[in-house]
Design an enzyme around this catalytic site. Structure first.
Site, PDB file in Angstrom:
ATOM      1  N   ALA A  16       0.837  -1.197   0.000  1.00  0.00           N
ATOM      2  CA  ALA A  16       0.000   0.000   0.000  1.00  0.00           C
ATOM      3  C   ALA A  16       0.872   1.248   0.000  1.00  0.00           C
ATOM      4  O   ALA A  16       2.057   1.185   0.335  1.00  0.00           O
ATOM      5  CB  ALA A  16      -0.908  -0.011   1.225  1.00  0.00           C
ATOM      6  N   CYS A  17       0.278   2.366  -0.355  1.00  0.00           N
ATOM      7  CA  CYS A  17       0.975   3.655  -0.380  1.00  0.00           C
ATOM      8  C   CYS A  17       1.632   3.901   0.978  1.00  0.00           C
ATOM      9  O   CYS A  17       1.022   3.642   2.006  1.00  0.00           O
ATOM     10  CB  CYS A  17      -0.016   4.772  -0.689  1.00  0.00           C
ATOM     11  SG  CYS A  17       0.710   6.418  -0.662  1.00  0.00           S
ATOM     12  N   PRO A  18       2.863   4.352   1.030  1.00  0.00           N
ATOM     13  CA  PRO A  18       3.686   4.855  -0.065  1.00  0.00           C
ATOM     14  C   PRO A  18       4.681   3.819  -0.607  1.00  0.00           C
ATOM     15  O   PRO A  18       5.561   4.164  -1.373  1.00  0.00           O
ATOM     16  CB  PRO A  18       4.450   6.003   0.589  1.00  0.00           C
ATOM     17  CG  PRO A  18       4.725   5.471   1.976  1.00  0.00           C
ATOM     18  CD  PRO A  18       3.469   4.688   2.345  1.00  0.00           C
TER      19      PRO A  18
END
Length: 191
Positions: A16-18
């Protein structure tokens, strides 16, 4: 369709981000100018994130192909003269934003995370415009408002703040580290 050719493959599935951007940046540093990187990701927000990161750093975003749940992003490494990573110059901390929210001032909190992220946890009255939709939805914002941009960690909000400023918004501030460490009031679909 003809198989896309890439010099380097990065498996960012399940991240998932980042993290897709962090890993992309790291591997891009090892590549030669002109080489193409294929980033395989399952995070739906990675398309907007990688495109915006490439624009910000001078690398070329070539496009994304979807194969079931996997997004295959293609980026071309720019030469040294082309790459200059910019950061939005106006920044506040989570605590500074929390203080602003308690004052009687009129500010706009713009949440650029994906709709699902926003739904489960957001600052009360925040406006939700995911980064990937910002270009087409800027007209929903007032260019003269004081806009505080938030995301999960400060990366997407940095890109959004730059994009808003480039489009004539005059009072834009990036909030770091963002919702991953927000301790102020929140609202969600569950409460």
């Amino acid at each position: 369709m003809e198989q896309m050719k890439a010099n380097v493959l990065l498996d960012a599935k399940g991240l998932a981000c980042p993290m897709p951007i962090v890993k992309t940046k790291k591997i891009m540093n090892t590549m030669e100018a002109g080489q193409v990187l294929e980033v395989q990701a399952t995070d739906k927000g990675s398309k907007a994130d990688l495109k915006a990161w490439a624009e910000r750093t001078g690398h070329q975003y070539l496009g994304t192909l979807e194969e079931g749940p996997v997004l295959k992003h293609y980026l071309r490494k720019a030469s040294g003269e082309e790459t200059i990573e910019r950061k939005h110059p106006h920044v506040v901390t989570n605590a500074e934003l929390a203080n602003k929210l308690t004052e009687a001032t009129s500010i706009v909190v713009l949440d650029v995370r994906e709709a699902a992220e926003y739904a489960f946890n957001h600052i009360p009255n925040a406006v939700s415009i995911p980064l990937g939709e910002l270009e087409n939805r800027m007209h929903e914002l007032n260019k003269n408002d004081e806009i505080f941009v938030v995301c999960r960690t400060g990366n997407r909000s940095d890109l959004a703040a730059q994009k808003l400023t480039e489009n004539g918004f005059t009072h834009v501030v990036n909030v770091i580290p963002g919702m991953s460490q927000w301790s102020g009031k929140t609202t969600s679909v569950t409460n």
